[in-house]
Design an enzyme around this catalytic site. Structure first.
Site, PDB file in Angstrom:
ATOM      1  N   MET A   1       1.067  -1.130   0.107  1.00 38.69           N
ATOM      2  CA  MET A   1      -0.316  -0.175  -0.187  1.00 38.69           C
ATOM      3  C   MET A   1       0.683   1.302   0.113  1.00 38.69           C
ATOM      4  SD  MET A   1      -3.301  -1.512  -0.385  1.00 38.69           S
ATOM      5  CE  MET A   1      -4.123   0.162  -0.369  1.00 38.69           C
TER       6      MET A   1
ATOM      7  N   ASP B   1      11.216   3.908   5.453  1.00 37.39           N
ATOM      8  CA  ASP B   1      11.085   1.758   5.836  1.00 37.39           C
ATOM      9  C   ASP B   1      11.805   1.481   7.158  1.00 37.39           C
ATOM     10  OD1 ASP B   1       9.939  -1.280   6.029  1.00 37.39           O
ATOM     11  OD2 ASP B   1       8.374  -0.247   4.568  1.00 37.39           O
TER      12      ASP B   1
ATOM     13  N   VAL C   1       1.842   0.876   7.540  1.00 40.89           N
ATOM     14  CA  VAL C   1       2.870   0.261   8.249  1.00 40.89           C
ATOM     15  C   VAL C   1       1.948  -0.689   8.563  1.00 40.89           C
ATOM     16  CG1 VAL C   1       4.517   1.827   9.136  1.00 40.89           C
ATOM     17  CG2 VAL C   1       2.828   1.056  10.416  1.00 40.89           C
TER      18      VAL C   1
ATOM     19  N   GLU D   1      -0.716  -4.313   9.879  1.00 41.92           N
ATOM     20  CA  GLU D   1      -2.089  -3.908  10.695  1.00 41.92           C
ATOM     21  C   GLU D   1      -1.300  -4.262  11.811  1.00 41.92           C
ATOM     22  OE1 GLU D   1      -4.399  -2.515   9.664  1.00 41.92           O
ATOM     23  OE2 GLU D   1      -6.375  -2.466   9.817  1.00 41.92           O
TER      24      GLU D   1
ATOM     25  N   LYS E   1       1.765   0.897  15.037  1.00 45.76           N
ATOM     26  CA  LYS E   1       0.874   1.690  14.469  1.00 45.76           C
ATOM     27  C   LYS E   1       1.311   3.092  15.113  1.00 45.76           C
ATOM     28  CE  LYS E   1      -2.199   0.426  10.638  1.00 45.76           C
ATOM     29  NZ  LYS E   1      -1.843   0.481   9.686  1.00 45.76           N
TER      30      LYS E   1
ATOM     31  N   SER F   1      -7.260  -0.969   7.061  1.00 43.55           N
ATOM     32  CA  SER F   1      -8.081  -1.314   6.786  1.00 43.55           C
ATOM     33  C   SER F   1      -9.080  -1.491   7.684  1.00 43.55           C
ATOM     34  CB  SER F   1      -7.632  -2.338   5.753  1.00 43.55           C
ATOM     35  OG  SER F   1      -7.395  -3.618   6.224  1.00 43.55           O
TER      36      SER F   1
ATOM     37  N   HIS G   1      -8.170   5.768   3.782  1.00 39.80           N
ATOM     38  CA  HIS G   1      -8.351   4.179   3.759  1.00 39.80           C
ATOM     39  C   HIS G   1      -8.183   4.129   1.997  1.00 39.80           C
ATOM     40  CE1 HIS G   1     -11.394   0.235   3.631  1.00 39.80           C
ATOM     41  NE2 HIS G   1      -9.403  -0.412   3.501  1.00 39.80           N
TER      42      HIS G   1
END
Ligand code: NAD
Length: 711
Positions: free
Chosen positions: A324, A343, A400, A402, A407, A429, A450
């Site tokens: 994503m 990252d 990053v 889920e 997060k 999501s 989203h």
């Protein structure tokens, strides 16, 4: 509005130049002015030929649909007469005896291209941005200004049909090779070429081939072997693609079939009749409402909070360069923004940039981008591991893993480096935004954005307002979505937000039916017959069954006793925990995915879930799959997750491909009628469980006889 001049050689120039608009469009006013100019040229004996062109950067975008629908009569007889009148205006150009040349400086679509078709010659400027075509089918209509009849007579059935059925828009080079236009010249020679043609060749070409006796449609009529083949194969292909849900392509086929066997005037009458039948039907109304009006409104940020100055985006931070994050970085760089792509390792961040490089290389190879253009876009993506690089970012988007803890960690680190006023957005999501914002020191600047996968192809961004998100933050997030040329819908926080929440009901209802012993082929075929792009079981494989499993475990942990079990739960558990068939990515789920050849339903399914002797009708399966989405959407409206039905319509079509012929999930309820929908949900709830029970607010609307949209 319409400029008119005549030169010494008797060439009149009629130029469209509507004030206060970037594009010329056909509406009552502009058409009246244009027709007056045409009459003047025709009546003036000094005029030998007429150039039709535009003073704007494009030629003519077609009919102003909003205006057209307002001024047009509502009854079938009135619509038919209205369309015939427009057709006659174009027919008058064609038969007036004087040659008309369309000088197409830029895009000519729909009615704009139909006007060009009515002229005797079409020359286009060599303008790489220009597009020509008849896209009416995309809103459930057909070109009613003679487009089906003239294109067919100009380029033949085989070439015309795909253009009309797909509503394809092509550039000048392609239009020339298809015969849609006659010549392409450098932009500064456009008017000179039109003039040359009128003076040198106009007089002997002022009558159209189809107005000469013994005219034959190029390539032959449907009665020739080739024509027959086109229609038999075409009908089958159309049926396979649309399951008969779309009347417009069928009407277009009929216009071409029937029109090719009669003279042009009868052909135009046929076209007007089919146009009328489409415009008075539900499908065109639904598609126009959602794909034209609601989507246009969304793209114009119709629900942007007022009073917040617009944000000019220059620099964006993206945390996490996975699938994503890389996609978001790509679309932002493509839109001209500088992107910091962060990252945990430089290698991972670089890989994210590599993803963009691959997509851009494809563009270059398709000649949709220059090598320099590609280098410029790539030059804007800066892979890094250093949070300091987020300094000066107007917005930072995290994508990053889920995982709440990860997060929370990246949120705190980013906020320490980015400007205090910048927006922080999460691309989660499944995790509610209000909860994630607890990790933020500035929850008023925290919001959900989203995106959908693959980001470069999916046009929707679902914007999720957290409990503390400010109006200013929402407005600026909407500006960002516009800056990267996506379509936003705005929803309030909820588990699964709007799109994932409703989409999941489609998939789980399919799985629930499998558990009941419904034939899996029936389930997935019914999904496609209903107008969904993919059946629910195939979709579960695409999403991956282990992801569904993981999301549910998280939901159960979060909700505790409040969790409402679904009949799909044990099936998902068995596939993940016992069978290890987790979906397409593993090559096995509800389907098998052989290395060679097409996917096929897993033969072992019958052993796991024996198919019962008593099968429901396809119609009953369709009702379950569609009503479950409708009822969940109605709950979203009741709970305030959705605040405007138009967001649900746009979001459902762009987000998960909800049957476009319905105009989206709310328009489906509207089309069925709220009272009938509620009654059907009551029946389904009786038969299959309370998940179908309609929410009280919808029942109340039904009782009051209300509708979701005006007639
Ligand atoms: P992914 O596994 O492909 O990528 C995640 C990336 O984040 C990896 O490159 C990883 O190295 C990086 N990362 C992990 N921890 C990090 C840290 N502490 N700091 C910086 N980088 C870190 O995952 P994805 O599919 O791209 O999903 C990312 C997010 O987007 C998730 O929240 C997911 O729920 C959401 N999302 C996914 C989809 C989808 O279809 N995959 C759709 C919408 C939203």
């Amino acid at each position: 509005m319409i400029d008119y001049s005549v030169d010494a050689a008797g060439i009149a120039t009629i130029s469209w130049d509507m004030p206060d608009r970037s594009m010329n469009v056909m509406n009552e006013e502009s058409m009246a002015a244009f027709n007056a100019a045409v009459d003047r040229a025709v009546a003036d004996d000094a005029v030998k030929g007429v150039i039709v062109t535009s003073g704007k950067k494009d030629f003519l975008a077609g009919a102003d649909l909003g205006m057209m629908l307002k001024t047009m009569p509502k009854d079938a007889a009135g619509i038919f007469a209205f369309v015939q009148q427009l057709q006659q205006q174009f027919r008058d150009i064609e038969t007036c005896g004087k040659p008309f040349a369309a000088a197409l400086n830029g895009t000519a679509l729909g009615g704009g291209y139909e006007l060009a078709l009515a002229c005797h010659y079409r020359v286009a400027a060599d303008n790489a941005r220009a597009l020509f075509g008849l896209p009416e089918v995309q809103v459930g209509l057909l070109p009613g200004g003679g487009g089906t009849q003239r294109l067919l007579r100009m380029i033949g059935i085989r070439e015309a049909l795909p253009l009309l059925l797909e509503g394809r828009k092509v550039d000048p080079g392609k239009a020339l090779s298809l015969g849609m236009i006659d010549k392409v010249v450098p932009a500064d020679e456009l008017l000179a070429e039109a003039r040359r043609w009128l003076l040198e060749e106009g007089a002997k070409n002022a009558v159209k081939p189809w107005d000469v006796k013994k005219f034959r449609v190029p390539g032959g009529t449907p009665m020739t072997p080739k024509g027959l083949e086109t229609f038999t194969a075409g009908n089958a292909m159309l049926r396979e693609k649309t399951y008969g849900n779309y009347p417009a392509p069928i009407a277009i086929m009929s216009c071409v079939y029937e029109g090719s066997m009669v003279d042009i005037d009868a052909g135009l009458r046929i076209e007007a009749r089919y146009f009328t039948s489409l415009l008075t039907g539900d499908v065109a109304k639904n598609m126009i409402r959602t794909l034209f009006f609601s989507m246009g409104e969304a793209n114009k940020l119709g629900r942007r909070p007022a009073g917040v100055p617009p944000t000019e985006y220059r620099k964006v931070g993206v945390l996490g360069a996975g699938m994503m994050g890389a996609g978001i970085a790509h679309v932002a760089a493509l839109a001209g923004l500088e992107v910091v792509l962060l990252d945990t390792t430089l290698e991972a961040a670089g890989k994210g940039k590599g993803y963009s490089e691959g997509l851009l290389a494809k563009r270059v190879s398709r000649r949709r981008m220059s090598v320099e253009g590609k280098a410029a876009v790539l030059g804007r993506i800066h892979p890094t591991t250093a949070y300091e690089d987020l300094a000066g970012c107007d917005i930072v988007i995290e994508a990053v893993f889920e995982d709440r803890a990860i997060k929370a960690d990246v949120t705190a680190r980013a906020e320490a480096a980015m400007p205090e006023t910048a927006v922080f957005a999460s691309n989660t999501s499944t995790l509610p935004i209000t909860g994630l914002a607890e990790a933020s020191s500035r929850p008023e600047n925290f919001i959900g954005l989203h995106f959908f996968s693959p980001v470069d192809r999916m046009p929707l961004v679902e914007i999720i307002r957290g409990g503390k998100t400010s109006d200013a933050c929402l407005a600026r997030a909407m500006d960002f979505v516009r800056a990267i040329r996506k379509t936003p819908i705005v929803v309030n926080d909820s588990r699964g937000f709007f799109t994932s929440r409703v989409f999941a009901t489609y998939v789980t209802e399919g799985i629930a039916m499998l558990a009941e012993g419904v034939n899996p082929a029936l389930i997935d075929n019914a999904g496609r017959m209903a107008g969904m792009p993919v059946g629910p079981l195939a979709l579960a494989d695409e999403v991956s069954i282990d992801l569904m499993h993981k999301v549910r475990k998280q939901t159960m942990a979060d909700l505790g006793d409040a969790y409402r079990p679904s009949p799909a739960d044990p099936v998902v558990d068995r596939f993940v925990e016992t069978l290890g068939r987790i979906g397409r990515k593993a090559g096995k789920g509800f389907y098998d995915y052989p290395a060679e050849g097409k996917k096929r339903l897993w033969p072992g399914l019958a052993e796991q879930f024996p198919v019962s002797a008593d099968q429901p009708s396809a119609d009953e399966v369709i009702r379950r799959l569609m009503h479950i989405q409708g009822v969940e959407t109605a709950r979203c409206l009741e709970e305030g997750v959705i605040t405007d039905p138009r967001d649900a319509d746009v979001g459902s079509i762009l987000g998960w491909g909800f049957a476009p012929h319905y105009g989206g999930v709310m328009s489906m309820i509207h089309t069925i009628g709220i009272d009938d929908f509620v009654a059907e949900c009551d029946r389904l709830a009786q038969a299959h469980g309370p998940r179908f029970a309609p929410p009280a607010s919808l029942r109340a609307m039904a009782d009051r006889g209300e509708t979701l949209y005006a007639a």
